[in-house]
Design a protein around this motif. Structure first.
Motif, PDB file in Angstrom:
ATOM      1  N   UNK A  95       1.317 -11.269 -13.576  1.00 59.68           N
ATOM      2  CA  UNK A  95       0.434 -10.369 -14.299  1.00 59.68           C
ATOM      3  C   UNK A  95       0.619  -8.922 -13.901  1.00 59.68           C
ATOM      4  N   UNK A  96       0.728  -8.664 -12.607  1.00 60.76           N
ATOM      5  CA  UNK A  96       0.854  -7.283 -12.156  1.00 60.76           C
ATOM      6  C   UNK A  96       2.202  -6.689 -12.542  1.00 60.76           C
ATOM      7  N   UNK A  97       3.261  -7.484 -12.457  1.00 58.95           N
ATOM      8  CA  UNK A  97       4.571  -6.980 -12.877  1.00 58.95           C
ATOM      9  C   UNK A  97       4.610  -6.697 -14.373  1.00 58.95           C
ATOM     10  N   UNK A  98       3.903  -7.492 -15.133  1.00 66.03           N
ATOM     11  CA  UNK A  98       3.903  -7.329 -16.585  1.00 66.03           C
ATOM     12  C   UNK A  98       3.081  -6.120 -17.030  1.00 66.03           C
ATOM     13  N   UNK A  99       1.982  -5.848 -16.326  1.00 66.81           N
ATOM     14  CA  UNK A  99       1.020  -4.878 -16.848  1.00 66.81           C
ATOM     15  C   UNK A  99       1.055  -3.502 -16.185  1.00 66.81           C
ATOM     16  N   UNK A 115       0.824  -1.204   0.000  1.00 65.76           N
ATOM     17  CA  UNK A 115       0.000   0.000   0.000  1.00 65.76           C
ATOM     18  C   UNK A 115       0.862   1.260   0.000  1.00 65.76           C
ATOM     19  N   UNK A 116       2.022   1.207   0.676  1.00 68.07           N
ATOM     20  CA  UNK A 116       2.968   2.331   0.592  1.00 68.07           C
ATOM     21  C   UNK A 116       3.378   2.574  -0.856  1.00 68.07           C
ATOM     22  N   UNK A 117       3.753   1.491  -1.534  1.00 68.33           N
ATOM     23  CA  UNK A 117       4.221   1.601  -2.903  1.00 68.33           C
ATOM     24  C   UNK A 117       3.163   2.120  -3.859  1.00 68.33           C
ATOM     25  N   UNK A 118       1.908   1.908  -3.495  1.00 74.10           N
ATOM     26  CA  UNK A 118       0.798   2.408  -4.327  1.00 74.10           C
ATOM     27  C   UNK A 118       0.415   3.843  -3.975  1.00 74.10           C
ATOM     28  N   UNK A 119       1.119   4.423  -3.001  1.00 74.04           N
ATOM     29  CA  UNK A 119       0.879   5.816  -2.667  1.00 74.04           C
ATOM     30  C   UNK A 119      -0.240   6.057  -1.679  1.00 74.04           C
ATOM     31  N   UNK A 120      -0.666   5.024  -0.956  1.00 73.31           N
ATOM     32  CA  UNK A 120      -1.714   5.194   0.042  1.00 73.31           C
ATOM     33  C   UNK A 120      -1.091   5.584   1.380  1.00 73.31           C
ATOM     34  N   UNK A 121      -1.601   6.615   2.045  1.00 76.86           N
ATOM     35  CA  UNK A 121      -1.033   7.021   3.339  1.00 76.86           C
ATOM     36  C   UNK A 121      -1.158   5.900   4.363  1.00 76.86           C
ATOM     37  N   UNK A 122      -0.042   5.519   4.972  1.00 72.59           N
ATOM     38  CA  UNK A 122      -0.052   4.367   5.868  1.00 72.59           C
ATOM     39  C   UNK A 122      -1.012   4.557   7.040  1.00 72.59           C
ATOM     40  N   UNK A 123      -1.042   5.728   7.617  1.00 68.90           N
ATOM     41  CA  UNK A 123      -1.920   5.954   8.766  1.00 68.90           C
ATOM     42  C   UNK A 123      -3.382   5.741   8.381  1.00 68.90           C
ATOM     43  N   UNK A 124      -3.749   6.125   7.169  1.00 69.54           N
ATOM     44  CA  UNK A 124      -5.121   5.948   6.711  1.00 69.54           C
ATOM     45  C   UNK A 124      -5.432   4.466   6.492  1.00 69.54           C
ATOM     46  N   UNK A 125      -4.469   3.746   5.927  1.00 69.18           N
ATOM     47  CA  UNK A 125      -4.654   2.319   5.700  1.00 69.18           C
ATOM     48  C   UNK A 125      -4.823   1.587   7.024  1.00 69.18           C
ATOM     49  N   UNK A 126      -3.917   1.839   7.958  1.00 68.17           N
ATOM     50  CA  UNK A 126      -3.957   1.133   9.244  1.00 68.17           C
ATOM     51  C   UNK A 126      -5.218   1.470  10.031  1.00 68.17           C
ATOM     52  N   UNK A 175       3.536   0.880 -12.138  1.00 70.56           N
ATOM     53  CA  UNK A 175       3.609   1.391 -10.771  1.00 70.56           C
ATOM     54  C   UNK A 175       3.752   0.266  -9.741  1.00 70.56           C
ATOM     55  N   UNK A 176       3.969  -0.965 -10.215  1.00 73.26           N
ATOM     56  CA  UNK A 176       4.179  -2.130  -9.355  1.00 73.26           C
ATOM     57  C   UNK A 176       5.605  -2.625  -9.542  1.00 73.26           C
ATOM     58  N   UNK A 177       6.242  -3.010  -8.440  1.00 75.90           N
ATOM     59  CA  UNK A 177       7.600  -3.545  -8.504  1.00 75.90           C
ATOM     60  C   UNK A 177       7.672  -4.856  -7.722  1.00 75.90           C
ATOM     61  N   UNK A 178       8.755  -5.592  -7.925  1.00 75.16           N
ATOM     62  CA  UNK A 178       8.954  -6.825  -7.163  1.00 75.16           C
ATOM     63  C   UNK A 178       9.004  -6.546  -5.669  1.00 75.16           C
TER      64      UNK A 178
END
Length: 242
Positions: free
Chosen positions: A159-163, A100-111, A166-169
């Protein structure tokens, strides 16, 4: 069920449930793995799935509180350790937060669970209550969706890495650990239910428990599809991309 199945017949019946009902068949997952979602829709998936991840240790702690067999407790508590880790920043929940960090979602909001869809919350909470209130046999059987998770994990990561650029290993490292943990856990659970379901009624309970868990996972994707794909009706308080 009219007769007692052999252990192998019971396993085959459980695998048929997965082949028919596991959530890799859901259209939302096919869109996710096939690159058909935008960044906001992937964010919504990761956020809502976090609620499920965060409740797995609560469900396992509820199970442990009722297990009187020390050997069973020793086996099951590894699940708690897998998700909570042994220290801050370790474990499956921390690795999901890296996503969720990598997707740009604020951690405090997620938690804090802000933006979680009502249907996600209802489905996940129902699963926690199921494990808390049902027999230990049914609780163990409800975990058997892990039998089918290595396939969906492989599809998801590739699939997500290929497409998605904004996604990484690194952001998907949660899934690498699950490829080791899920088969270990499902092997134990499968052996347990094949051994402990000794009557036709108990075997039917085992099958129904797996159906219930498949429904829990499917309902979460139904909610995502309804809110973020079609018809796109985000409920009050739900996460709004962008």
């Amino acid at each position: 069920m009219t007769r007692l199945l052999t252990p192998d017949e019971l396993e085959a019946a459980l695998r048929r449930v997965g082949a028919e009902r596991y959530h890799n068949l859901h259209p939302f997952h096919r869109m996710l793995h096939g690159g058909a979602l935008n960044r906001g829709q992937v964010q919504a998936w990761a956020l809502n799935r976090y609620y499920y991840q965060s409740r797995i240790p609560l469900k396992d702690a509820a199970f442990l509180s009722r297990a009187e067999d020390p050997a069973l407790r020793r086996e099951w508590r590894r699940r708690l350790e897998d998700h909570d880790g042994h220290a801050e920043g370790e474990g499956g929940i921390a690795r999901w937060l890296a996503l969720t960090d990598g997707l740009g979602l604020p951690r405090a909001e997620v938690e804090a669970g802000r933006g979680i869809l009502p249907a996600t919350r209802f489905a996940v909470d129902a699963y926690v209550r199921y494990v808390r209130d049902k027999s230990l046999l049914e609780a163990v059987a409800s975990s058997l969706t892990e039998l089918f998770s290595p396939t969906i994990i492989s599809e998801r990561v590739s699939g997500m890495l290929r497409h998605y650029d904004f996604i990484s290993e690194d952001t998907l490292r949660y899934f690498g650990h699950r490829l080791e943990q899920a088969p270990r856990d499902s092997d134990f659970a499968l052996d347990f239910v094949k051994r402990e379901a000794r009557t036709p009624e108990q075997q039917e309970q085992v099958l129904e428990a797996l159906r219930f868990k498949c429904d829990v996972l499917w309902a979460q994707l139904d909610a995502l599809h309804h809110a973020y794909v079609s018809p796109g009706l985000i409920p009050p308080g739900g996460f709004r991309p962008g």
